[in-house]
Write an enzyme that holds these catalytic residues in place. Structure first.
Site, short mmCIF file in Angstrom:
data_model
loop_
_atom_site.label_atom_id
_atom_site.label_comp_id
_atom_site.label_asym_id
_atom_site.label_seq_id
_atom_site.Cartn_x
_atom_site.Cartn_y
_atom_site.Cartn_z
N ARG A 47 0.82 -1.22 0.00
CA ARG A 47 0.00 0.00 0.00
C ARG A 47 0.85 1.26 0.00
O ARG A 47 0.46 2.28 -0.53
CB ARG A 47 -0.89 0.02 1.24
CG ARG A 47 -1.93 -1.07 1.17
CD ARG A 47 -2.89 -1.01 2.32
NE ARG A 47 -4.08 -1.76 1.94
CZ ARG A 47 -5.26 -1.58 2.49
NH1 ARG A 47 -5.43 -0.70 3.45
NH2 ARG A 47 -6.29 -2.29 2.08
N LYS A 151 0.58 -18.76 6.03
CA LYS A 151 -0.28 -19.11 7.14
C LYS A 151 -0.65 -17.85 7.92
O LYS A 151 0.09 -16.88 7.80
CB LYS A 151 0.37 -20.17 8.03
CG LYS A 151 1.46 -19.63 8.94
CD LYS A 151 1.84 -20.62 9.99
CE LYS A 151 1.13 -20.36 11.29
NZ LYS A 151 1.92 -19.66 12.31
N HIS A 181 5.96 -23.34 6.85
CA HIS A 181 7.42 -23.30 6.65
C HIS A 181 8.12 -24.51 7.28
O HIS A 181 9.25 -24.82 6.90
CB HIS A 181 8.02 -21.97 7.12
CG HIS A 181 8.18 -21.84 8.61
ND1 HIS A 181 7.16 -21.49 9.44
CD2 HIS A 181 9.27 -22.03 9.41
CE1 HIS A 181 7.60 -21.46 10.69
NE2 HIS A 181 8.87 -21.78 10.70
N LYS A 185 11.83 -27.30 6.12
CA LYS A 185 13.02 -27.62 6.92
C LYS A 185 13.60 -28.94 6.43
O LYS A 185 12.87 -29.91 6.24
CB LYS A 185 12.65 -27.70 8.41
CG LYS A 185 12.22 -26.36 9.01
CD LYS A 185 11.92 -26.50 10.49
CE LYS A 185 11.23 -25.28 11.06
NZ LYS A 185 12.11 -24.18 11.40
N GLU A 219 9.62 -23.44 22.47
CA GLU A 219 10.28 -22.17 22.18
C GLU A 219 10.64 -21.50 23.50
O GLU A 219 9.83 -21.52 24.44
CB GLU A 219 9.35 -21.24 21.41
CG GLU A 219 9.02 -21.75 20.03
CD GLU A 219 8.18 -20.74 19.28
OE1 GLU A 219 8.76 -19.95 18.53
OE2 GLU A 219 6.95 -20.72 19.45
N ASP A 238 -1.79 -21.18 16.26
CA ASP A 238 -0.50 -20.72 15.77
C ASP A 238 0.46 -21.87 15.45
O ASP A 238 1.23 -21.78 14.50
CB ASP A 238 0.13 -19.79 16.83
CG ASP A 238 1.41 -19.13 16.36
OD1 ASP A 238 1.40 -18.61 15.22
OD2 ASP A 238 2.40 -19.12 17.10
N HIS A 243 2.00 -26.62 12.14
CA HIS A 243 3.33 -27.25 12.23
C HIS A 243 3.29 -28.62 12.91
O HIS A 243 3.88 -29.58 12.42
CB HIS A 243 4.30 -26.34 13.00
CG HIS A 243 4.36 -24.93 12.47
ND1 HIS A 243 4.28 -24.63 11.13
CD2 HIS A 243 4.51 -23.73 13.10
CE1 HIS A 243 4.37 -23.31 10.96
NE2 HIS A 243 4.50 -22.75 12.15
N LYS A 339 5.36 -21.46 24.38
CA LYS A 339 6.31 -20.35 24.41
C LYS A 339 6.84 -20.23 25.84
O LYS A 339 6.18 -20.63 26.79
CB LYS A 339 5.62 -19.06 23.98
CG LYS A 339 5.21 -19.09 22.50
CD LYS A 339 5.19 -17.73 21.89
CE LYS A 339 4.72 -17.76 20.46
NZ LYS A 339 5.79 -18.11 19.49
C1 BG6 Z 1 5.42 -19.45 13.34
C2 BG6 Z 1 4.62 -19.03 14.53
O1 BG6 Z 1 4.60 -20.07 12.39
O2 BG6 Z 1 6.41 -20.39 13.77
C3 BG6 Z 1 5.52 -18.42 15.61
O3 BG6 Z 1 3.67 -18.04 14.12
C4 BG6 Z 1 6.64 -19.38 15.95
O4 BG6 Z 1 4.77 -18.10 16.77
C5 BG6 Z 1 7.35 -19.85 14.68
O5 BG6 Z 1 7.55 -18.69 16.78
C6 BG6 Z 1 8.35 -20.95 15.00
O6 BG6 Z 1 9.09 -21.25 13.84
P1 BG6 Z 1 10.54 -21.87 13.93
O7 BG6 Z 1 10.91 -22.13 12.51
O8 BG6 Z 1 11.40 -20.84 14.59
O9 BG6 Z 1 10.41 -23.11 14.75
#
Ligand code: BG6
Length: 483
Positions: A47, A151, A181, A185, A219, A238, A243, A339
């Site tokens: 934008r 996502k 993503h 990996k 995390e 999330d 994942h 987290k």
């Molecule tokens: C993202 C989440 O999809 O993946 C985040 O939105 C998370 O909250 C992240 O921290 C973790 O990804 P990775 O590759 O660091 O394990």
């Protein structure tokens, strides 16, 4: 020079001034063709009323921020490969103007009309952008057109279905690349090779030999600056819906007939369809309070900037899942993510059964550790196989030994997931992207928890989640891996 098999194309990134483009996509694109000609020309779309030099300067700053690319090289690369178009408020006429601009750039760059449309946008912007693209006829081009969607894909089953329906109004499923993503990996891709190229493990990968499977995605970071998004998401949306479900399906699926995108995704969907509905007592939700991670004192979730001080958003989820199929009947799958846990680590830990009869005179079955295989997804990518050995000496005494394989020792550092994913989009390989039915099935699975979330349990930052998560695994004599 880029890989020769890539067809020349226009890569249009919506949300080009945003975090994802600047932090992940630019370095990935640069790595595909760092010098000389590239198979792509990038058009950044956003934008902001930036001009092209302003956009390129922003990208150069991002590319050079970690010192890996010299400024002169980055500036030359940006001048050669990057364009910018502002779409203002995103009205239909803005998309018409964008369409004209794309055609102009294609003419000037002598491109054949292949296009990747990459939505690197917040989820709320997906529907209006897809409508804008469709209304301007941008879902078709002279060559191929591929749509990449980041996502989160929906926030529940109904919204995911509605988004799929909107996408399919304009695009065929074969044109759509939904990003998770984790699939990019190396260690996640290696799951298929590990399982189906090594008969040693595949022949033991079932209810006869496996006692339970644990999938941990921990995390140490908190919510950081993302409270606005996270407050409306939580750990279930999330991390688990995407994942963890991907790790689960790749761990549990049967061997497909061929290494082909749809055959692999068919097998993953079968796993999701075989999962038993989750009962409330099979889920634990937690939220971190103040605590210590590493040596640092950190605030609780409710004290984080932008978080509602009475927030009930879960930052931790643990689940006990059952897969009702021939291979896995009776084998619990324990999943957890959170987290502000003690460390950042992702692994799949397969615990094998203990020997059926105890044979050694001086020890009892309780003294041995059953074999286990821990697949380290990140960091320290590799695996660890725990086996029992006899301690040297006159007595029969057993000791657990761990055999390690570490990627970094053999292959050096691994590429970022986005490098793999962007190349696969360019190649037209959908294997590492989530199909429409897959995304809907995983939303269906967690729907009961979205409708009736379990009680929220507190845990101090730096702990392995709430104490209630222990009770989730103990009934069968199981326990979570420490660390
Ligand atoms: C993202 C989440 O999809 O993946 C985040 O939105 C998370 O909250 C992240 O921290 C973790 O990804 P990775 O590759 O660091 O394990």
């Amino acid at each position: 020079m880029g890989p020769p098999e890539l067809a020349r194309h226009l890569l249009v990134v919506f949300g080009a001034t945003g975090d994802l483009m600047q932090r992940k996509l630019l370095p990935a694109l640069h790595s595909v063709a760092p010098v000389g000609d590239a198979p792509f020309v990038v058009v950044g779309v956003a934008r902001q009323p930036l001009d092209e030099p302003g956009f390129r300067a922003q990208c150069v700053a991002s590319l050079t921020s970690d010192g890996s690319v010299p400024t002169g090289d980055a500036a030359a690369w940006a001048a050669r490969h990057l364009h910018y178009v502002s779409v203002g408020a995103g009205a239909p006429e803005d998309y018409q103007r964008l369409s004209g601009e794309l055609e102009r750039i294609e003419r000037e760059e002598a491109l054949p009309g292949n296009r990747v449309l990459y939505l690197a946008l917040p989820a709320a912007a997906f529907p209006p952008t897809i409508e804008g693209l469709g209304s301007a006829g941008l879902h078709r081009s002279k060559g191929w057109t591929r749509l990449v969607v980041e996502k989160p894909f929906g926030r529940d089953l109904a919204s995911a279905r509605a988004l799929n329906a909107l996408v399919h109004q304009f695009f065929a499923e074969t044109q759509v690349y939904r990003i998770d993503h984790y699939l990019g990996k190396e260690t996640v891709q290696n799951l298929l090779v590990f399982r189906f190229a090594n008969m040693l493990f595949e022949s033991a990968w079932n209810r006869d030999r496996v006692d339970c499977v644990e999938i941990t995605v921990a995390e140490d970071l908190g919510v950081e600056h993302r409270a606005g998004y996270y407050e409306t998401a939580g750990a279930l949306r999330d991390m688990v819906q995407n994942h963890l479900m991907q790790l689960l399906t790749l761990t549990a699926m049967a061997v497909p007939a061929q290494y082909e995108a749809d055959q692999i995704r068919n097998e993953k969907v079968k796993v999701l369809r075989s999962l038993e509905a989750i009962r409330p007592e099979e889920a634990v939700f937690g939220q971190y309070g103040p605590g210590t991670v590493g040596a640092a004192a950190v605030p609780g979730y409710r004290e984080e900037p932008g978080v509602n001080p009475t927030s009930t958003t879960e930052t931790y989820v643990a689940l006990r899942l059952k897969i009702n199929n021939f291979r896995w009947q009776g084998v619990p799958f324990f999943l957890r993510t959170g987290k502000r846990l003690p460390t950042k680590t992702t692994y799949i830990h397969v615990h094998f059964r203990s020997p059926p009869v105890w044979f050694f005179p001086a020890t009892s079955p309780g003294e041995i550790t059953a074999n286990s295989l821990r697949i380290m997804v990140q960091p320290d990518e590799g695996f660890e196989l725990a086996i029992e050995v006899k301690k040297p000496g006159h007595e029969i005494a057993l000791q657990t030994q761990r055999m390690h394989f570490q990627y970094s020792e053999v292959f050096g550092p691994l590429a970022d997931a986005y490098q793999t994913l962007i190349l696969d989009v360019m190649r037209g390989d959908q294997t590492l992207f989530v199909r429409a039915d897959e995304v809907e099935e995983s939303w269906r699975l967690i729907a009961p928890l979205l409708e009736h979330p379990p009680a929220l349990r507190p845990y101090p930052a730096g702990a392995w989640g709430p104490t209630e998560s222990t009770a989730l695994v103990t009934p069968g004599g199981h326990h979570w891996t420490e660390g």
